[in-house]
Design a protein around this motif. Structure first.
Motif, PDB file in Angstrom:
ATOM      1  N   ALA A 283      -6.329  17.813   6.143  1.00  0.00           N
ATOM      2  CA  ALA A 283      -6.451  18.860   5.128  1.00  0.00           C
ATOM      3  C   ALA A 283      -5.745  18.380   3.870  1.00  0.00           C
ATOM      4  CB  ALA A 283      -5.813  20.158   5.618  1.00  0.00           C
ATOM      5  N   PRO A 284      -6.461  18.220   2.748  1.00  0.00           N
ATOM      6  CA  PRO A 284      -5.812  17.789   1.502  1.00  0.00           C
ATOM      7  C   PRO A 284      -4.683  18.737   1.109  1.00  0.00           C
ATOM      8  CG  PRO A 284      -8.202  17.709   1.302  1.00  0.00           C
ATOM      9  CD  PRO A 284      -7.908  18.421   2.587  1.00  0.00           C
ATOM     10  N   ARG A 289     -11.728  18.636  -5.978  1.00  0.00           N
ATOM     11  CA  ARG A 289     -12.874  18.999  -6.821  1.00  0.00           C
ATOM     12  C   ARG A 289     -14.200  18.792  -6.104  1.00  0.00           C
ATOM     13  NH1 ARG A 289     -16.722  16.520  -9.781  1.00  0.00           N
ATOM     14  NH2 ARG A 289     -15.974  14.510  -9.021  1.00  0.00           N
ATOM     15  N   SER A 290     -14.314  17.700  -5.371  1.00  0.00           N
ATOM     16  CA  SER A 290     -15.557  17.367  -4.676  1.00  0.00           C
ATOM     17  C   SER A 290     -15.200  16.634  -3.397  1.00  0.00           C
ATOM     18  CB  SER A 290     -16.453  16.489  -5.564  1.00  0.00           C
ATOM     19  OG  SER A 290     -15.820  15.242  -5.809  1.00  0.00           O
ATOM     20  N   ALA A 291     -16.205  16.369  -2.570  1.00  0.00           N
ATOM     21  CA  ALA A 291     -15.959  15.584  -1.359  1.00  0.00           C
ATOM     22  C   ALA A 291     -15.396  14.231  -1.765  1.00  0.00           C
ATOM     23  CB  ALA A 291     -17.262  15.411  -0.582  1.00  0.00           C
ATOM     24  N   PRO A 292     -14.189  13.905  -1.334  1.00  0.00           N
ATOM     25  CA  PRO A 292     -13.544  12.699  -1.850  1.00  0.00           C
ATOM     26  C   PRO A 292     -14.089  11.418  -1.239  1.00  0.00           C
ATOM     27  CG  PRO A 292     -12.146  13.733  -0.214  1.00  0.00           C
ATOM     28  CD  PRO A 292     -13.306  14.663  -0.418  1.00  0.00           C
ATOM     29  N   THR A 293     -14.003  10.343  -2.001  1.00  0.00           N
ATOM     30  CA  THR A 293     -14.205   9.007  -1.468  1.00  0.00           C
ATOM     31  C   THR A 293     -12.902   8.586  -0.803  1.00  0.00           C
ATOM     32  OG1 THR A 293     -15.778   8.447  -3.210  1.00  0.00           O
ATOM     33  CG2 THR A 293     -14.743   6.616  -2.041  1.00  0.00           C
ATOM     34  N   ALA A 322     -14.559   8.575   6.214  1.00  0.00           N
ATOM     35  CA  ALA A 322     -14.759  10.020   6.340  1.00  0.00           C
ATOM     36  C   ALA A 322     -16.245  10.270   6.563  1.00  0.00           C
ATOM     37  CB  ALA A 322     -14.280  10.732   5.089  1.00  0.00           C
ATOM     38  N   ASN A 323     -16.556  11.111   7.538  1.00  0.00           N
ATOM     39  CA  ASN A 323     -17.977  11.330   7.830  1.00  0.00           C
ATOM     40  C   ASN A 323     -18.387  12.790   7.769  1.00  0.00           C
ATOM     41  OD1 ASN A 323     -16.609  12.122  10.127  1.00  0.00           O
ATOM     42  ND2 ASN A 323     -18.221  11.441  11.521  1.00  0.00           N
ATOM     43  N   ALA A 324     -17.440  13.700   7.472  1.00  0.00           N
ATOM     44  CA  ALA A 324     -17.807  15.107   7.341  1.00  0.00           C
ATOM     45  C   ALA A 324     -16.717  15.821   6.539  1.00  0.00           C
ATOM     46  CB  ALA A 324     -17.965  15.753   8.708  1.00  0.00           C
ATOM     47  N   TYR A 325     -17.133  16.846   5.797  1.00  0.00           N
ATOM     48  CA  TYR A 325     -16.205  17.580   4.953  1.00  0.00           C
ATOM     49  C   TYR A 325     -16.423  19.077   5.145  1.00  0.00           C
ATOM     50  CZ  TYR A 325     -16.007  13.061   2.603  1.00  0.00           C
ATOM     51  OH  TYR A 325     -15.877  11.728   2.333  1.00  0.00           O
ATOM     52  N   GLU A 326     -15.387  19.832   4.878  1.00  0.00           N
ATOM     53  CA  GLU A 326     -15.494  21.282   4.888  1.00  0.00           C
ATOM     54  C   GLU A 326     -15.228  21.795   3.483  1.00  0.00           C
ATOM     55  OE1 GLU A 326     -13.562  25.231   7.102  1.00  0.00           O
ATOM     56  OE2 GLU A 326     -12.794  23.214   7.523  1.00  0.00           O
ATOM     57  N   LYS A 327     -16.115  22.623   2.987  1.00  0.00           N
ATOM     58  CA  LYS A 327     -16.025  23.102   1.619  1.00  0.00           C
ATOM     59  C   LYS A 327     -15.641  24.579   1.610  1.00  0.00           C
ATOM     60  CE  LYS A 327     -18.629  23.176  -2.751  1.00  0.00           C
ATOM     61  NZ  LYS A 327     -18.336  24.568  -3.116  1.00  0.00           N
ATOM     62  N   GLY A 328     -14.629  24.916   0.799  1.00  0.00           N
ATOM     63  CA  GLY A 328     -14.269  26.298   0.578  1.00  0.00           C
ATOM     64  C   GLY A 328     -14.962  26.828  -0.664  1.00  0.00           C
ATOM     65  N   ASN A 329     -14.535  27.966  -1.142  1.00  0.00           N
ATOM     66  CA  ASN A 329     -15.168  28.579  -2.310  1.00  0.00           C
ATOM     67  C   ASN A 329     -14.953  27.777  -3.580  1.00  0.00           C
ATOM     68  OD1 ASN A 329     -16.174  30.743  -0.849  1.00  0.00           O
ATOM     69  ND2 ASN A 329     -14.325  31.973  -1.134  1.00  0.00           N
ATOM     70  N   PHE A 330     -13.860  26.994  -3.648  1.00  0.00           N
ATOM     71  CA  PHE A 330     -13.522  26.331  -4.897  1.00  0.00           C
ATOM     72  C   PHE A 330     -13.423  24.816  -4.768  1.00  0.00           C
ATOM     73  CE2 PHE A 330     -11.740  30.627  -5.087  1.00  0.00           C
ATOM     74  CZ  PHE A 330     -12.403  31.103  -6.202  1.00  0.00           C
ATOM     75  N   GLY A 331     -13.815  24.278  -3.639  1.00  0.00           N
ATOM     76  CA  GLY A 331     -13.750  22.828  -3.492  1.00  0.00           C
ATOM     77  C   GLY A 331     -13.593  22.440  -2.029  1.00  0.00           C
TER      78      GLY A 331
END
Length: 369
Positions: A283-284, A289-293, A322-331
Motif C-alpha cells: 500500500a503506497p 496519481r496513476s498506476a505506478p511503474t 507489479a501485475n495488478a493495482y487497486e484504484k480508489g476514488n482519487f488514485g
C-alpha cells in the motif's frame, strides 16, 4: 489619514505580510525534497534525477550534473536550490537541440484558472535565480490538452548574484484544461535551444503551438562552457496578477505532496509460491496519481522465509514486477507484486522482501506526469 490613504495602507499590509496559504500551485518549490538522490552526474538524456517534481530535458545539448544545492539567497528562508551544472560543453546547438528544466501540474488542480472562458485567470510567477551566464532566458508554458503555448522572458543582469524575478501571463480564453489527472500545464525554464525553437516570434499571449516561437528571445546557451551553472529556488506560481509573499509549507507536507508522483518502499511481506517465486501487496504511503511503474536498482533485494529458524536468505536479487493495482476514488491505493529468481523456499511460507545494496535499493514507485 484620508480614507484613500487608509485603503492604500491596508493593501500594502495585505501584500507584504504572510497571507492565507494554499496559493502556490508549485510542488517542492523550495527544492527541499530529493527522494531519488541529491546529485546525478553525466546527464545527457531526459528524466527525473534529483529534486522531486522537476524533470530535465536534454536533446544533444551537452552533459550536465543536476544537484540539490545548499546555495540559496540570503535572508529568504530557503535552505536548498536546484543546480544545473554544464560538465561537457556544446557551444553550437543544432536546430532541435535543447536543455530545459520542467515541472508539471495535473489538470484537476487547475480548474480554478477557468481556461476556455471569458473569466480565464492570469498566472503570476516569482522565483530566485543565479547564474554566471547573464542574458535573456525564457520560461515556456504549454497546455497539452489543446496544444497551446505561451512564454515570457526574464534577464539575469549580474553574474553569480541571486536575483528575484516576477512574471505574469494572461489567462487563456480559448484552450480548455481537462479536469483529469493528466498533464494540464507544463512550466519550463529554458537553458539553451537551437534555431528550430528560437527563430520565430515570441508569443505575446496564448497561441496554438508553433515550434519556432516556443523559446524565441532566448539569448543564453548554458551549454556553451563547462564554467556555466544555473540555480533556482523559491518558485511560486499563483492565480492572479499580484505576486504575494512566498508561501512556506512544512517539509513533511512537501514530502507527502511529492509522494503522489514518486515514492520508495522498503521491506514488505510476501508469500512464497513453490520454491522460486513469491507475491505480495504494498500500500503506497499516499494515494498515487496513476498506476505506478515499479522498479528496483538492478533488482537488488532479497527474500527471506520467515518460517526458517535462522531466517536465511530465500533468494538474492529477485526480479520484482507489479501485475495488478487497486484504484480508489482519487488514485491508486495498492499494488500487488510478483517475483521470481529465488534459490529455494518453502511453498506457502510467509516471507519478507528486503532491499539490499549500498543505498538499500528500495522499491521505486513512479507515477510522474
Amino acid at each position: 489619514m484620508s480614507k484613500a490613504a487608509e485603503l492604500a495602507k491596508m493593501g500594502e499590509v495585505l501584500t507584504n505580510s504572510q497571507i492565507g496559504g494554499r496559493r502556490n500551485l508549485i510542488l517542492n518549490p523550495k527544492m527541499q525534497v530529493a527522494q531519488r538522490g541529491t546529485s546525478t552526474a553525466g546527464i545527457t538524456t531526459s528524466g527525473f534525477y534529483t529534486v522531486d517534481r522537476f524533470e530535465v530535458t536534454i536533446v544533444s545539448a551537452g552533459t550536465y550534473t543536476m544537484a540539490q544545492s545548499t546555495t540559496v539567497p540570503s535572508g529568504q528562508g530557503f535552505s536548498h536550490s536546484v543546480k544545473m551544472d554544464c560538465t561537457t560543453a556544446d557551444a553550437s546547438l543544432s536546430g532541435t537541440d535543447q536543455v530545459r528544466l520542467s515541472t508539471y501540474l495535473e489538470g484537476q488542480d487547475l480548474q480554478q484558472l477557468k481556461y476556455g472562458t471569458s473569466e480565464a485567470e492570469s498566472l503570476t510567477l516569482q522565483f530566485w535565480v543565479k547564474s554566471n551566464k547573464t542574458g535573456t532566458y525564457i520560461v515556456w508554458f504549454i497546455q497539452p490538452d489543446d496544444d497551446r503555448q505561451n512564454a515570457a522572458s526574464y534577464t539575469i543582469n549580474s553574474a553569480d548574484t541571486w536575483e528575484k524575478k516576477t512574471i505574469t501571463i494572461s489567462g487563456d480564453t480559448t484552450g480548455v484544461i481537462d479536469n483529469d489527472n493528466g498533464r494540464g500545464l507544463e512550466v519550463s525554464f529554458i537553458l539553451g535551444a537551437g534555431s528550430d525553437y528560437t527563430s520565430g516570434t515570441a508569443p505575446s499571449n496564448w497561441e496554438a503551438r508553433v515550434n519556432a516561437n516556443r523559446y524565441a528571445g532566448q539569448t543564453v546557451n548554458l551549454s556553451d562552457s563547462t564554467d556555466n551553472e544555473w540555480l533556482m529556488t523559491g518558485f511560486q506560481m499563483e492565480v492572479g496578477s499580484q505576486a504575494t509573499p512566498f508561501e512556506h509549507r512544512s517539509l513533511g507536507e512537501e514530502i507527502l505532496l511529492c509522494q503522489r508522483y514518486y515514492q520508495e518502499m522498503g521491506s514488505f511481506p510476501i508469500v512464497i509460491i513453490g520454491s522460486n517465486n513469491f507475491q505480495g501487496t504494498v500500500a503506497p504511503k499516499v494515494v498515487m496519481r496513476s498506476a505506478p511503474t515499479v522498479s528496483t536498482d538492478s533488482n537488488q533485494g532479497r527474500v527471506t522465509d520467515c518460517n526458517v529458524a535462522d531466517f536465511t536468505t530465500g533468494g538474492l536479487n529477485p526480479a520484482v514486477t507489479a501485475n495488478a493495482y487497486e484504484k480508489g476514488n482519487f488514485g491508486w491505493i495498492s499494488a500487488r507484486f510478483q517475483g521470481s529468481g529465488l534459490d529455494g523456499g518453502t511453498n506457502g511460507d510467509p516471507g519478507v522482501y528486503l532491499p539490499t545494496g549500498t543505498n538499500g535499493n528500495p522499491l521505486q514507485m513512479d507515477a510522474e506526469l
